[in-house]
Design a protein around this motif. Structure first.
Motif, PDB file in Angstrom:
ATOM      1  N   ALA A 195       0.574  -1.066  -0.212  1.00 29.73           N
ATOM      2  CA  ALA A 195       0.156  -0.417  -0.003  1.00 29.73           C
ATOM      3  C   ALA A 195       0.830   0.941  -0.414  1.00 29.73           C
ATOM      4  O   ALA A 195       1.795   0.971   0.561  1.00 29.73           O
ATOM      5  N   GLY A 196       0.408   2.432  -0.550  1.00 26.88           N
ATOM      6  CA  GLY A 196       0.499   3.781  -0.308  1.00 26.88           C
ATOM      7  C   GLY A 196       0.628   4.276   0.975  1.00 26.88           C
ATOM      8  O   GLY A 196       0.730   5.495   0.975  1.00 26.88           O
ATOM      9  N   GLY A 197      -0.193   4.053   1.430  1.00 26.08           N
ATOM     10  CA  GLY A 197      -0.955   4.575   2.638  1.00 26.08           C
ATOM     11  C   GLY A 197      -0.712   3.899   3.608  1.00 26.08           C
ATOM     12  O   GLY A 197      -0.263   2.522   3.578  1.00 26.08           O
ATOM     13  N   ALA A 198      -1.635   3.708   4.935  1.00 25.91           N
ATOM     14  CA  ALA A 198      -1.847   3.075   6.091  1.00 25.91           C
ATOM     15  C   ALA A 198      -2.637   1.937   5.582  1.00 25.91           C
ATOM     16  O   ALA A 198      -3.348   1.698   4.751  1.00 25.91           O
ATOM     17  N   VAL A 199      -2.166   0.959   6.461  1.00 25.33           N
ATOM     18  CA  VAL A 199      -2.384  -0.683   6.501  1.00 25.33           C
ATOM     19  C   VAL A 199      -3.550  -1.010   7.361  1.00 25.33           C
ATOM     20  O   VAL A 199      -2.974  -1.064   8.717  1.00 25.33           O
ATOM     21  N   THR A 200      -4.528  -0.624   7.273  1.00 22.56           N
ATOM     22  CA  THR A 200      -5.471  -0.869   8.834  1.00 22.56           C
ATOM     23  C   THR A 200      -7.330  -2.211   8.336  1.00 22.56           C
ATOM     24  O   THR A 200      -6.388  -2.305   7.319  1.00 22.56           O
ATOM     25  N   GLN A 201      -7.645  -1.983   9.236  1.00 21.18           N
ATOM     26  CA  GLN A 201      -9.091  -3.349   9.295  1.00 21.18           C
ATOM     27  C   GLN A 201     -10.352  -2.229   9.599  1.00 21.18           C
ATOM     28  O   GLN A 201     -10.289  -1.566  10.107  1.00 21.18           O
ATOM     29  N   ALA A 202     -11.064  -3.454   8.717  1.00 19.60           N
ATOM     30  CA  ALA A 202     -12.576  -2.700   8.740  1.00 19.60           C
ATOM     31  C   ALA A 202     -12.957  -2.830  10.755  1.00 19.60           C
ATOM     32  O   ALA A 202     -12.466  -4.553  10.904  1.00 19.60           O
ATOM     33  N   VAL A 203     -13.176  -2.336  11.049  1.00 18.76           N
ATOM     34  CA  VAL A 203     -14.420  -3.266  12.362  1.00 18.76           C
ATOM     35  C   VAL A 203     -14.558  -4.469  12.798  1.00 18.76           C
ATOM     36  O   VAL A 203     -15.166  -4.506  11.541  1.00 18.76           O
ATOM     37  N   SER A 204     -14.385  -5.259  13.005  1.00 14.48           N
ATOM     38  CA  SER A 204     -14.951  -6.610  13.537  1.00 14.48           C
ATOM     39  C   SER A 204     -14.455  -7.705  12.222  1.00 14.48           C
ATOM     40  O   SER A 204     -15.174  -9.106  12.369  1.00 14.48           O
ATOM     41  N   THR A 205     -14.239  -7.022  12.094  1.00 18.38           N
ATOM     42  CA  THR A 205     -13.402  -8.027  10.509  1.00 18.38           C
ATOM     43  C   THR A 205     -12.517  -8.966  11.304  1.00 18.38           C
ATOM     44  O   THR A 205     -11.318  -8.418  12.111  1.00 18.38           O
ATOM     45  N   VAL A 206     -11.961  -9.841  10.860  1.00 17.49           N
ATOM     46  CA  VAL A 206     -10.962 -10.921  10.781  1.00 17.49           C
ATOM     47  C   VAL A 206     -10.083 -11.563   9.525  1.00 17.49           C
ATOM     48  O   VAL A 206     -11.472 -11.867   8.389  1.00 17.49           O
ATOM     49  N   LEU A 207      -8.434 -11.647   9.746  1.00 10.39           N
ATOM     50  CA  LEU A 207      -8.201 -11.969   8.964  1.00 10.39           C
ATOM     51  C   LEU A 207      -7.378 -13.497   8.985  1.00 10.39           C
ATOM     52  O   LEU A 207      -7.215 -13.411  10.457  1.00 10.39           O
ATOM     53  N   ASP A 208      -8.266 -14.467   7.819  1.00 11.23           N
ATOM     54  CA  ASP A 208      -7.830 -16.133   8.966  1.00 11.23           C
ATOM     55  C   ASP A 208      -6.813 -16.492   7.326  1.00 11.23           C
ATOM     56  O   ASP A 208      -7.771 -16.536   6.884  1.00 11.23           O
ATOM     57  N   ILE A 209      -5.765 -16.303   7.940  1.00 10.42           N
ATOM     58  CA  ILE A 209      -4.480 -16.460   7.067  1.00 10.42           C
ATOM     59  C   ILE A 209      -4.026 -17.764   7.145  1.00 10.42           C
ATOM     60  O   ILE A 209      -2.937 -17.386   8.603  1.00 10.42           O
ATOM     61  N   GLU A 210      -3.792 -18.930   6.057  1.00 11.16           N
ATOM     62  CA  GLU A 210      -2.945 -19.970   6.925  1.00 11.16           C
ATOM     63  C   GLU A 210      -1.666 -19.906   5.738  1.00 11.16           C
ATOM     64  O   GLU A 210       0.012 -19.966   6.798  1.00 11.16           O
ATOM     65  N   GLY A 211      -1.053 -19.433   5.318  1.00  6.14           N
ATOM     66  CA  GLY A 211       0.263 -18.983   4.402  1.00  6.14           C
ATOM     67  C   GLY A 211       1.014 -17.674   5.059  1.00  6.14           C
ATOM     68  O   GLY A 211       0.605 -16.973   5.812  1.00  6.14           O
ATOM     69  N   VAL A 212       2.239 -17.588   5.046  1.00  8.55           N
ATOM     70  CA  VAL A 212       3.249 -16.175   5.088  1.00  8.55           C
ATOM     71  C   VAL A 212       1.815 -15.303   5.227  1.00  8.55           C
ATOM     72  O   VAL A 212       1.941 -14.804   3.535  1.00  8.55           O
ATOM     73  N   THR A 213       2.148 -13.601   5.530  1.00  9.55           N
ATOM     74  CA  THR A 213       1.634 -12.720   5.475  1.00  9.55           C
ATOM     75  C   THR A 213       2.515 -11.877   5.340  1.00  9.55           C
ATOM     76  O   THR A 213       3.340 -11.615   6.289  1.00  9.55           O
ATOM     77  N   THR A 214       2.703 -11.249   4.581  1.00 13.57           N
ATOM     78  CA  THR A 214       3.612 -10.057   4.626  1.00 13.57           C
ATOM     79  C   THR A 214       2.499  -9.155   3.986  1.00 13.57           C
ATOM     80  O   THR A 214       1.914  -8.364   3.273  1.00 13.57           O
ATOM     81  N   ILE A 215       3.090  -7.515   4.940  1.00 20.15           N
ATOM     82  CA  ILE A 215       2.814  -6.160   4.527  1.00 20.15           C
ATOM     83  C   ILE A 215       3.885  -5.070   4.877  1.00 20.15           C
ATOM     84  O   ILE A 215       4.630  -4.846   5.243  1.00 20.15           O
ATOM     85  N   GLU A 216       3.349  -4.599   3.441  1.00 21.12           N
ATOM     86  CA  GLU A 216       4.882  -3.380   2.718  1.00 21.12           C
ATOM     87  C   GLU A 216       3.911  -1.972   2.887  1.00 21.12           C
ATOM     88  O   GLU A 216       3.224  -1.878   2.339  1.00 21.12           O
ATOM     89  N   ALA A 217       4.210  -1.450   3.653  1.00 17.87           N
ATOM     90  CA  ALA A 217       2.754   0.249   3.591  1.00 17.87           C
ATOM     91  C   ALA A 217       4.104   0.638   3.905  1.00 17.87           C
ATOM     92  O   ALA A 217       3.749   2.250   4.143  1.00 17.87           O
ATOM     93  N   GLY A 218       5.657   0.832   3.375  1.00 18.03           N
ATOM     94  CA  GLY A 218       6.664   1.655   3.400  1.00 18.03           C
ATOM     95  C   GLY A 218       6.997   2.726   4.377  1.00 18.03           C
ATOM     96  O   GLY A 218       6.166   1.749   6.152  1.00 18.03           O
ATOM     97  N   SER A 219       5.945   4.180   4.536  1.00 21.72           N
ATOM     98  CA  SER A 219       6.048   4.818   5.809  1.00 21.72           C
ATOM     99  C   SER A 219       5.052   5.140   6.273  1.00 21.72           C
ATOM    100  O   SER A 219       4.315   6.424   6.859  1.00 21.72           O
ATOM    101  N   ASN A 220       4.259   4.835   6.307  1.00 22.61           N
ATOM    102  CA  ASN A 220       2.851   4.321   7.074  1.00 22.61           C
ATOM    103  C   ASN A 220       2.656   2.825   8.100  1.00 22.61           C
ATOM    104  O   ASN A 220       3.182   2.459   8.062  1.00 22.61           O
ATOM    105  N   VAL A 221       2.060   3.282   8.853  1.00 14.81           N
ATOM    106  CA  VAL A 221       1.282   2.786   9.809  1.00 14.81           C
ATOM    107  C   VAL A 221       0.624   1.573   9.246  1.00 14.81           C
ATOM    108  O   VAL A 221      -0.505   1.836   8.247  1.00 14.81           O
ATOM    109  N   VAL A 222       0.524   0.562   9.780  1.00 10.97           N
ATOM    110  CA  VAL A 222      -0.063  -0.631   9.963  1.00 10.97           C
ATOM    111  C   VAL A 222      -0.408  -1.374  11.052  1.00 10.97           C
ATOM    112  O   VAL A 222       0.288  -1.783  12.213  1.00 10.97           O
ATOM    113  N   THR A 223      -1.805  -1.722  11.229  1.00 14.15           N
ATOM    114  CA  THR A 223      -2.379  -1.092  12.448  1.00 14.15           C
ATOM    115  C   THR A 223      -3.806  -2.942  12.305  1.00 14.15           C
ATOM    116  O   THR A 223      -5.238  -2.557  11.551  1.00 14.15           O
ATOM    117  N   LEU A 224      -3.203  -3.881  12.494  1.00  9.17           N
ATOM    118  CA  LEU A 224      -4.008  -4.748  12.136  1.00  9.17           C
ATOM    119  C   LEU A 224      -4.181  -5.873  13.344  1.00  9.17           C
ATOM    120  O   LEU A 224      -3.363  -6.249  14.661  1.00  9.17           O
TER     121      LEU A 224
END
Length: 461
Positions: A195-224
């Motif tokens: 992402a070219g900006g912040a990476v966040t989650q929608a309220v009350s949603t869940v990420l159910d990920i079995e494989g490797v998770t990679t988040i690239e947000a550069g100079s921005n916040v990541v809130t999971l």
């Protein structure tokens, strides 16, 4: 119509109810209002321009490109295209309000602009036709994608609403030119978000990920910080980063220029290097494991040397205060806040503390019921808080070493090239259970009325 001839109904004033076209080559349809398309087999392209909603019935099999535009006078209209048996083999490009696309097989998305939501369901892969900016996805509302491999990697994509994905045995790649909000997602393979900006989650949603998770947000916040479940490693690049998992959490390669906060319902481990903050901008790192669980951050390189680089203070805890054990390896200094371990609970590490790093200091008392092992070769170790309580043997490798315990202290095998100072402040004496190899001056101070008993084959030089 005649087979193998394109059907061209392109007058903008056309008005259709249900329209049935039969022509192997392709079809172009313009209408002033809504259009309902009856499914056909086309070897060429399908192009529809409507001033109202676009829907379809029957089964479509389109070999060429499908282009649907549903707007008039600045107003967008809904497009509902495809069904469980439809097959759009060429790129599908749609402009409208709420857009729903279904394909029995794989689908390729072309230039798509939805002022409402976008829902894509495919029996195979979901990809984009081009990485050119002009072929991007621009969606104002929520985006929901279901398929096998999902690769939406055009750098000009712009998802303004939450993006939720569901895969069946495959991987996901999402790219957004700006900030991205992650919606409810179930991914059986890897999950990569850029992402070219912040990476966040929608309220009350869940990420159910079995494989490797990679988040690239550069100079921005990541809130999971929702009740996520990451089965494999989670690696993040960003400024301030927060990651939450309801179960065990494995930390992949992560670089932050801001603070780093990790919360898990189980234990916390690592499989990649953690680089938190910089020399010029020190940042804190906070790790909270589940009740009775341990934290093990002991990743090393090919030379068995630590790889983690923590620029600021470290805090380790458990959700109910019962942290079963802690292991931390770091390239540089470790500045550890108040720490309380327990030997009970899950018993991952039996209440033991193990550190390998540069200089080791503390900003609060340490309560360690198990053994304490610190390897700080070439650097000082200063544990001088008068409320420290080391229940097991304390073994240290370092230059200048200072140890203080509120109660009795047992000294484990230690190698100190500088001065060595040990104090039992109130509740007990000083004993040894390992060899002390001390090259500098040694000072031992027990509480009043308590003994000092050092009977191993110690070396004081």
């Amino acid at each position: 119509a005649v087979a193998d001839v394109t059907i061209l109904l392109d007058h903008p004033g056309n008005s259709f109810g249900s329209i049935n076209v039969t022509g192997n080559a392709g079809a172009t349809i313009n209408a002033a209002g809504a259009v309902e398309l009856t499914g056909q087999t086309l070897l060429g392209n399908l192009t529809v321009t409507a001033g109202g909603h676009v829907t379809d019935t029957g089964t479509w099999d389109v070999t060429g490109m499908t282009t649907i535009t549903a707007q008039s006078g600045g107003t967008d209209y809904n497009v509902t295209l495809g069904g469980a048996t439809d097959d759009f083999k060429g790129a599908v490009s749609i402009t409208g309000a709420n857009v729903v696309i279904t394909d029995a097989n794989s689908i390729v998305l072309g230039k798509t602009a939805a002022s409402g939501f976008l829902t894509v369901t495919a029996g195979g892969t979901v990809t984009q036709s081009s990485l050119a900016a002009a072929k991007n996805l621009a969606v104002t509302g929520a985006t929901t994608i279901t398929g096998t491999d999902i690769t939406l990697n055009n750098t000009a994509n712009n998802f303004q609403g939450a993006v939720g994905v569901t895969t069946r045995g495959s991987n996901v790649v999402l790219v957004d030119t700006g900030a991205i909000v992650l919606g409810a997602s179930t991914v059986t393979g890897t999950y990569t978000v850029t992402a070219g900006g912040a990476v966040t989650q929608a309220v009350s949603t869940v990420l159910d990920i079995e494989g490797v998770t990679t988040i690239e947000a550069g100079s921005n916040v990541v809130t999971l910080t929702n009740a996520n479940d990451f089965t494999s490693a989670v690696g993040v690049t960003g400024t301030t980063v927060q990651v939450t998992d309801t179960n065990d959490l494995d930390l992949g390669t992560t670089t932050t220029t801001g603070a780093y906060t990790v919360i898990a319902g189980g234990g916390i481990t690592d499989s990649g290097a953690l680089t938190i903050g910089t020399t010029a901008s020190t940042q804190t790192a906070n790790f909270t494991a589940g009740d009775g669980e341990g934290i093990i951050l002991n990743q090393v390189n090919a030379s068995s040397q630590p790889v983690h680089d923590f620029s600021g203070a470290l805090t380790f805890a458990a959700s109910s205060g019962n942290l079963a054990g802690l292991t931390v390896y770091a390239v540089d200094a470790i500045a550890l806040a108040a720490l309380t371990l327990v030997a009970a609970g899950g018993g991952d590490l039996a209440g033991n503390l193990s550190l390998k790093s540069g200089t080791v200091t503390q900003s609060g008392a340490w309560v360690v019921p198990g053994t304490t092992t610190i390897s700080s070769s070439g650097s000082d170790v200063t544990l001088s808080n008068t409320s420290n309580d080391f229940g097991g043997a304390v073994g240290v490798t370092g230059v200048g070493v200072t140890l203080v315990d509120a109660n009795a202290i047992d000294l484990g095998a230690s190698t100190v090239t500088g001065n060595y100072a040990v104090t039992a402040t109130a509740g007990g004496g000083i004993t040894d259970s390992g060899v002390l190899d001390i090259r500098g001056a040694s000072t031992f101070k027990a509480a009043s009325g308590q003994s000092i008993y050092l009977n191993e084959s110690n070396i004081f030089s």
